[in-house]
Design a protein around this motif. Structure first.
Motif, PDB file in Angstrom:
ATOM      1  N   SER A 168     -21.834  -7.668   8.712  1.00 40.35           N
ATOM      2  CA  SER A 168     -22.381  -7.917   9.949  1.00 40.35           C
ATOM      3  C   SER A 168     -22.913  -7.281  10.449  1.00 40.35           C
ATOM      4  N   GLY A 169     -21.981  -6.241  10.932  1.00 42.25           N
ATOM      5  CA  GLY A 169     -23.144  -5.202  11.980  1.00 42.25           C
ATOM      6  C   GLY A 169     -21.824  -5.596  13.284  1.00 42.25           C
ATOM      7  N   GLY A 170     -20.386  -6.093  12.249  1.00 40.70           N
ATOM      8  CA  GLY A 170     -19.267  -6.811  14.046  1.00 40.70           C
ATOM      9  C   GLY A 170     -19.191  -7.873  14.495  1.00 40.70           C
ATOM     10  N   LYS A 171     -20.217  -9.105  13.943  1.00 36.84           N
ATOM     11  CA  LYS A 171     -19.983 -10.090  14.354  1.00 36.84           C
ATOM     12  C   LYS A 171     -18.744 -11.281  14.156  1.00 36.84           C
ATOM     13  N   THR A 172     -18.128 -11.552  14.994  1.00 43.21           N
ATOM     14  CA  THR A 172     -16.690 -11.692  14.539  1.00 43.21           C
ATOM     15  C   THR A 172     -16.649 -13.697  13.886  1.00 43.21           C
ATOM     16  N   HIS A 173     -17.623 -13.555  14.135  1.00 39.54           N
ATOM     17  CA  HIS A 173     -18.047 -14.863  13.663  1.00 39.54           C
ATOM     18  C   HIS A 173     -18.273 -15.097  11.899  1.00 39.54           C
ATOM     19  N   LEU A 174     -19.012 -13.835  11.323  1.00 42.78           N
ATOM     20  CA  LEU A 174     -19.988 -14.142   9.999  1.00 42.78           C
ATOM     21  C   LEU A 174     -18.897 -12.650   9.462  1.00 42.78           C
ATOM     22  N   ARG A 175     -17.811 -13.104   8.586  1.00 46.59           N
ATOM     23  CA  ARG A 175     -16.720 -12.531   8.367  1.00 46.59           C
ATOM     24  C   ARG A 175     -16.897 -12.085   6.488  1.00 46.59           C
ATOM     25  N   SER A 176     -16.527 -11.355   6.336  1.00 47.43           N
ATOM     26  CA  SER A 176     -16.371 -10.926   4.716  1.00 47.43           C
ATOM     27  C   SER A 176     -15.240 -10.745   4.067  1.00 47.43           C
ATOM     28  N   VAL A 177     -15.032 -11.597   2.855  1.00 49.47           N
ATOM     29  CA  VAL A 177     -13.676 -11.852   2.126  1.00 49.47           C
ATOM     30  C   VAL A 177     -13.040 -10.180   1.551  1.00 49.47           C
ATOM     31  N   LYS A 178     -11.935  -9.756   1.708  1.00 51.01           N
ATOM     32  CA  LYS A 178     -11.669  -8.950   0.743  1.00 51.01           C
ATOM     33  C   LYS A 178     -10.666  -8.072   0.191  1.00 51.01           C
ATOM     34  N   VAL A 179      -9.982  -7.536  -0.793  1.00 50.93           N
ATOM     35  CA  VAL A 179      -8.604  -7.749  -1.422  1.00 50.93           C
ATOM     36  C   VAL A 179      -8.353  -5.934  -1.431  1.00 50.93           C
ATOM     37  N   THR A 180      -7.134  -5.585  -1.579  1.00 51.31           N
ATOM     38  CA  THR A 180      -6.088  -4.517  -2.001  1.00 51.31           C
ATOM     39  C   THR A 180      -4.928  -4.749  -2.149  1.00 51.31           C
ATOM     40  N   GLU A 181      -4.266  -3.917  -2.346  1.00 45.95           N
ATOM     41  CA  GLU A 181      -2.983  -3.429  -3.137  1.00 45.95           C
ATOM     42  C   GLU A 181      -1.843  -4.157  -2.360  1.00 45.95           C
ATOM     43  N   LEU A 182      -1.032  -4.768  -2.378  1.00 47.91           N
ATOM     44  CA  LEU A 182       0.093  -4.432  -1.166  1.00 47.91           C
ATOM     45  C   LEU A 182       1.188  -3.986  -2.164  1.00 47.91           C
ATOM     46  N   ILE A 183       2.129  -3.732  -1.127  1.00 43.75           N
ATOM     47  CA  ILE A 183       3.639  -2.603  -1.565  1.00 43.75           C
ATOM     48  C   ILE A 183       4.669  -3.475  -1.357  1.00 43.75           C
ATOM     49  N   HIS A 184       5.897  -3.991  -2.097  1.00 44.39           N
ATOM     50  CA  HIS A 184       6.518  -3.554  -1.404  1.00 44.39           C
ATOM     51  C   HIS A 184       7.815  -2.764  -1.947  1.00 44.39           C
ATOM     52  N   ASN A 185       8.645  -2.078  -1.059  1.00 48.99           N
ATOM     53  CA  ASN A 185       8.973  -0.944  -0.884  1.00 48.99           C
ATOM     54  C   ASN A 185      10.611  -1.637  -1.469  1.00 48.99           C
ATOM     55  N   ALA A 186      11.352  -0.165  -1.803  1.00 48.98           N
ATOM     56  CA  ALA A 186      12.687  -0.865  -2.399  1.00 48.98           C
ATOM     57  C   ALA A 186      13.561  -1.770  -2.141  1.00 48.98           C
ATOM     58  N   ASP A 187      13.476  -1.787  -0.743  1.00 47.66           N
ATOM     59  CA  ASP A 187      14.268  -2.516   0.145  1.00 47.66           C
ATOM     60  C   ASP A 187      13.649  -3.627   1.067  1.00 47.66           C
ATOM     61  N   GLY A 188      12.649  -3.972   0.032  1.00 50.27           N
ATOM     62  CA  GLY A 188      11.590  -5.232   0.259  1.00 50.27           C
ATOM     63  C   GLY A 188      11.313  -5.909   1.694  1.00 50.27           C
ATOM     64  N   SER A 189      10.899  -4.615   2.157  1.00 48.01           N
ATOM     65  CA  SER A 189       9.485  -4.338   2.690  1.00 48.01           C
ATOM     66  C   SER A 189       8.318  -3.753   2.576  1.00 48.01           C
ATOM     67  N   ILE A 190       7.108  -4.544   3.410  1.00 48.12           N
ATOM     68  CA  ILE A 190       6.256  -4.131   3.275  1.00 48.12           C
ATOM     69  C   ILE A 190       5.261  -3.142   3.345  1.00 48.12           C
ATOM     70  N   VAL A 191       4.549  -2.497   3.008  1.00 51.73           N
ATOM     71  CA  VAL A 191       3.701  -1.186   3.130  1.00 51.73           C
ATOM     72  C   VAL A 191       2.583  -1.238   4.187  1.00 51.73           C
ATOM     73  N   THR A 192       3.053  -1.009   5.146  1.00 52.58           N
ATOM     74  CA  THR A 192       1.652  -1.691   6.572  1.00 52.58           C
ATOM     75  C   THR A 192      -0.314  -0.576   5.843  1.00 52.58           C
ATOM     76  N   ILE A 193      -1.016  -1.801   5.637  1.00 48.98           N
ATOM     77  CA  ILE A 193      -2.048  -1.570   4.925  1.00 48.98           C
ATOM     78  C   ILE A 193      -2.686  -0.895   5.914  1.00 48.98           C
ATOM     79  N   GLU A 194      -3.468   0.142   5.975  1.00 54.92           N
ATOM     80  CA  GLU A 194      -5.035   0.041   7.221  1.00 54.92           C
ATOM     81  C   GLU A 194      -6.200   0.137   6.141  1.00 54.92           C
ATOM     82  N   PRO A 195      -6.950  -0.939   7.026  1.00 55.46           N
ATOM     83  CA  PRO A 195      -7.816  -1.063   6.409  1.00 55.46           C
ATOM     84  C   PRO A 195      -9.074   0.029   6.189  1.00 55.46           C
ATOM     85  N   TYR A 196      -9.295   1.035   7.000  1.00 57.93           N
ATOM     86  CA  TYR A 196     -10.181   1.803   7.110  1.00 57.93           C
ATOM     87  C   TYR A 196      -9.591   3.399   6.927  1.00 57.93           C
TER      88      TYR A 196
END
Length: 357
Positions: A327-355
């Motif tokens: 929407s060109g950055g309009k805060t109230h007009l958003r779009s759903v996305k998906v990406t894989e999420l990784i758990h590390n061996a110690d149970g922590s989650i790898v931080t995802i950078e969306p760009y």
């Protein structure tokens, strides 16, 4: 490393006459996203994803341009209905199954159908949703269907004892279901600190910087899935020293967008920090908490809000989220996305950078 990157084909379905047709992003120098919108013929946000009978269903908000002036209470998020999305596989086409529930068919609701969630039990599907009642107080309702895509029939009244926004229902391995909910500022949670609604309460965060941050809420659902089985409880989020996060800790404290998933026997409570735009997570040994802060799941996205769900699909974990690039950055007009999420061996989650950096 950033979570695995992949791109999904967008649905080419033409918008119906009631849909707000998204436009191609016209804002220059937007960052390159790691994933593309699942649908582009309507705006969708706040995705709650589930796998029912081997198929992926996404229960999002349906963003529209209602012409309401923007303010800190989110009045411009004036949604009217819910569309349920479905996918046969994580890389497959995303289908819009049309209107599953309209605000005009909810007897008690006045306005603003915000972020929903869904659950399956008793051979039925339950759609949980927040809406302002006729007195402009957010409550949480439930609607029932025999199909995961609806149509859903709303109960005549909101769930007794419910309040605020962002219901997220987690069903544990023993079959018990819990609803997590709450959001400050426009979500009104700060107006319930005394146990009942204060119409003259703070419009933002009622807690002081040096006091514990306002807590999200949890309640066990009864067997009918239509009401609470017991009292609403506070969900405590602690630092590594075992102390509650303070109101001034804006990068870590709860704001809205509760979600729960279970991984290797641990309970992962994730949430949005709101005005600092992180999705964070904390872990514990009980669905009631307390939960110890562990880190960031998702860094800020384009658009004011950040809201998500985490789900396992065929042995892999995925983060569903949204942004406002389409929407060109309009805060109230958003779009759903998906990406894989990784758990590390110690149970922590790898931080995802969306760009892409």
């Amino acid at each position: 490393m950033v979570g695995s990157v992949f791109f999904l084909a967008c649905q080419s379905k033409k918008p119906d006459s009631q849909a707000e047709t998204p436009v191609t992003d016209s804002v220059e120098q937007r960052p390159k996203p790691i994933s593309e919108p699942l649908v582009t013929h309507i705006y969708t946000a706040d995705p709650s994803a589930h796998v029912f009978d081997g198929k992926i269903y996404i229960y999002p908000s349906h963003d529209i341009e209602s012409g309401v002036k923007e303010d800190d209470l989110g009045s411009h998020f004036d949604m009217k209905d819910y569309h349920i999305l479905s996918m046969d596989s994580i890389t497959g086409e995303t289908k819009d199954n049309g209107v599953a529930l309209d605000i005009k068919d909810i007897p008690w609701a006045g306005k603003q159908l915000w972020a929903p969630d869904a659950a399956f039990a008793n051979g039925k599907y339950y759609l949980y949703f927040p809406a302002k009642d006729k007195s402009d107080v957010f409550k949480i309702g439930v609607a029932v269907s025999t199909s995961p895509i609806g149509p859903f029939k709303a109960e005549a009244k909101p769930i007794e004892g419910s309040y605020s926004i962002d219901p997220a229902v987690f069903t544990d391995t023993d079959g018990s279901s819990y609803m997590y909910f709450g959001g400050i500022w426009g979500g009104q949670l700060q107006r319930w600190t005394a146990g009942k609604y204060d119409a003259n309460g703070s419009k933002t965060d009622a807690q002081k910087d040096e006091e514990p941050a306002i807590s999200p809420r949890v309640a066990k659902l009864n067997k009918s899935m239509l009401g609470f089985a017991g009292a609403v409880k506070e969900v405590k989020i602690l630092d590594k020293e075992g102390k509650e996060l303070l109101g001034k800790n804006h990068d870590r404290r709860f704001f809205e967008a509760s979600w729960m998933h279970k991984y290797n026997g641990k309970y992962y409570f994730s949430y949005s920090t709101g005005d600092t735009h992180f999705i964070c997570y904390a872990t514990g040994d009980s669905p009631y908490g307390p939960f110890t802060y562990r880190g960031v799941v998702l860094n800020p996205v384009i658009g004011w809000t950040n809201h998500h769900s985490i789900v396992e699909i065929k042995g892999k974990w995925y983060l569903f989220y949204h942004d406002s690039i389409l929407s060109g950055g309009k805060t109230h007009l958003r779009s759903v996305k998906v990406t894989e999420l990784i758990h590390n061996a110690d149970g922590s989650i790898v931080t995802i950078e969306p760009y892409v950096k």
